[in-house]
Structures are given as C-alpha cells and as structure tokens.
Design an enzyme around this catalytic site. Structure first.
Site, mmCIF file in Angstrom:
data_model
loop_
_atom_site.group_PDB
_atom_site.id
_atom_site.type_symbol
_atom_site.label_atom_id
_atom_site.label_comp_id
_atom_site.label_asym_id
_atom_site.label_seq_id
_atom_site.Cartn_x
_atom_site.Cartn_y
_atom_site.Cartn_z
ATOM 1 N N LYS A 144 12.331 74.049 26.754
ATOM 2 C CA LYS A 144 13.262 75.275 26.513
ATOM 3 C C LYS A 144 12.424 76.424 27.203
ATOM 4 O O LYS A 144 11.145 76.721 27.135
ATOM 5 C CB LYS A 144 13.310 75.551 25.167
ATOM 6 N N ARG B 279 17.173 79.776 11.079
ATOM 7 C CA ARG B 279 16.953 81.387 10.733
ATOM 8 C C ARG B 279 17.621 81.784 9.319
ATOM 9 O O ARG B 279 17.280 82.634 8.814
ATOM 10 C CB ARG B 279 17.695 82.081 11.857
ATOM 11 N N GLU C 152 23.066 72.897 18.547
ATOM 12 C CA GLU C 152 21.848 73.331 17.947
ATOM 13 C C GLU C 152 22.165 74.238 16.910
ATOM 14 O O GLU C 152 22.460 75.511 16.955
ATOM 15 C CB GLU C 152 20.822 74.095 19.081
HETATM 16 O O1 ELE Z 1 16.485 80.905 17.318
HETATM 17 C C1 ELE Z 1 15.822 80.204 18.379
HETATM 18 O O2 ELE Z 1 15.319 79.306 18.106
HETATM 19 C C2 ELE Z 1 15.614 80.835 19.358
HETATM 20 O O3 ELE Z 1 14.666 80.511 20.267
HETATM 21 C C3 ELE Z 1 16.366 82.108 20.061
HETATM 22 C C4 ELE Z 1 17.922 81.570 20.470
HETATM 23 O O4 ELE Z 1 17.693 80.340 21.220
HETATM 24 C C5 ELE Z 1 18.499 82.603 21.364
HETATM 25 O O5 ELE Z 1 18.232 83.691 20.503
HETATM 26 C C6 ELE Z 1 19.667 82.386 21.704
HETATM 27 O O6 ELE Z 1 19.722 83.246 22.898
HETATM 28 P P1 ELE Z 1 20.981 84.259 22.881
HETATM 29 O O7 ELE Z 1 22.205 83.364 23.645
HETATM 30 O O8 ELE Z 1 20.651 85.251 23.944
HETATM 31 O O9 ELE Z 1 21.588 84.773 21.744
#
Ligand code: ELE
Length: 213
Positions: free
Chosen positions: A133, A49, A45
C-alpha cells in the site's frame, strides 16, 4: 511468485478500487457490504479503527455472499491474528514496522503493508513482500512519487490510498506499478450513518468505468 502474492494480485485486479470502510455500528456491516457487492465491488477493507471492526469482518465473512473482507489499520501482530480469526482474507496496514513486516511473513493470509518511502519499501522487499500500500498517497507525493519509485524498485506493485477519489483514480491506475487504488469515498460516513445503502451501491457502480475492458 509465492501463493500469497498471487492471491494479492487476484484481489487487487478485482478492484480496481478497494473501499476502505469504517464501521461504527456492527449492525451496519452486512447491509453495507451487500450494497457494495450489489454495485460490483467485492473486495472490502474494514478498518480496525472502531471497536466494531473485528465483528464487522466476522459478519461479512459469514453472511455476505460474494464479499471478500479484509482488515485495514492493522497495527501489530495481535490485531493481524485477530483479523485472520475473524475471517479476513487479506490485511492492510498504514505503515510498516519491523515487527509487523516480520509477522506478515508468517501469517496465513497476505498483507499489503503501507509504505511511504523507498527505505520502507526496501524493508518489505527484504521479506519477500512486493505488493504494498502506498499511504498516504496524495500527501506523500502521489503519482510523481510512484513514477520515481518505479525506476529503482520496478518489481513492486502498489495500492495507493489516501486522498484518492473517482476523479483521481484513473491517473494512478494508468501507472505500470499500480494494480488498484484504495479509498473511503465509496462509503461516506454520512451515507453509512443514514443507512443510505442504495447510494453506496451507486457509488460502487461508478467504479465500473475504472475496470480494464
Ligand atoms: O485506516 C487505515 O488503515 C489507513 O491506512 C488509512 C486509510 O486507508 C485512508 O485513511 C483512506 O484514505 P481516504 O480515502 O483519503 O479516506
């Protein structure tokens, strides 16, 4: 089961970890994806961002054999359509707006919409979306929340993401309503910035222990 749900099931089972990758420099996309694939992690994925996100998906789709790129952080229909055009084979969103859920139904690739409450999950179910999700997993109640949702919403299958790492993953994967977990721990920002691709391959290999025998 719809064809798109079946495709999601296949992708989720291949994990059982979907790395959430944020790419700052587009030229990192191909070596990063190759490093993950070399470590046995094919479903990737790439978040939208950063401005490099879409082009990263395009390059991974075109150049990395064995990779299954998807788009993350898809916030609206326009981003969803651009991701599909770039070669994303699946889409992931952090949350569920009505507009995004409605758009998901008409897209040619499956989406894992993000939910954090029973009401959001029910809005997805109303549109036939049953693979979701769960975000932000740890902050929104973690394993206890997923156990609670399983009673009334037993047909839903989740990819919990947010605050999960290699140590926490087995607890989630043992739940009957979890098919995979997502996380950024396979591609730490420092390793990506330094081009430490072998280290990323090692982190990817570490997920093999999470696969069902
Ligand atoms: O960017 C996106 O679409 C999100 O929804 C957030 C990410 O999936 C999380 O930030 C990952 O989480 P961490 O593994 O805690 O870093």
């Amino acid at each position: 089961m719809t064809d798109k749900t079946a495709r999601l099931d296949a992708l989720m089972r291949r994990g059982p970890v979907i790395p959430v990758v944020t790419i700052e420099r587009v030229e990192d996309a191909v070596p990063l994806a190759r490093a993950l694939v070399a470590g046995g992690v094919a479903v990737i994925e790439v978040t939208l961002r950063t401005p490099a996100g879409l082009e990263a998906i395009r390059r991974i789709a075109g150049e990395v054999e064995g990779a299954v790129p998807g788009a993350g952080t898809v916030l609206d229909e326009r981003q969803a359509e651009a991701s599909v055009a770039a070669g994303a084979q699946f889409l992931v969103s952090p949350g569920s707006t009505v507009a995004l859920l409605d758009a998901a139904v008409g897209l040619p690739v499956p989406m894992l919409p993000g939910i954090a409450t029973a009401s959001e999950a029910m809005a997805a179910m109303e549109r036939g979306l049953r693979r979701l999700k769960f975000f932000p997993a740890e902050a929104a109640g973690g394993i206890a929340m997923l156990k609670s949702l399983h009673g009334p919403l037993g047909e839903l299958v989740f990819c919990p993401t947010g605050g999960i790492d290699l140590a926490k993953a087995p607890g989630y994967l043992a739940l009957p309503n979890v098919a995979c977990v997502g996380g950024s721990w396979l591609t730490p920002a420092k390793a990506v910035a330094e081009g430490a691709w072998d280290g990323i391959t090692e982190l990817a290999r570490g997920t093999a222990a999470l696969r069902p025998a």
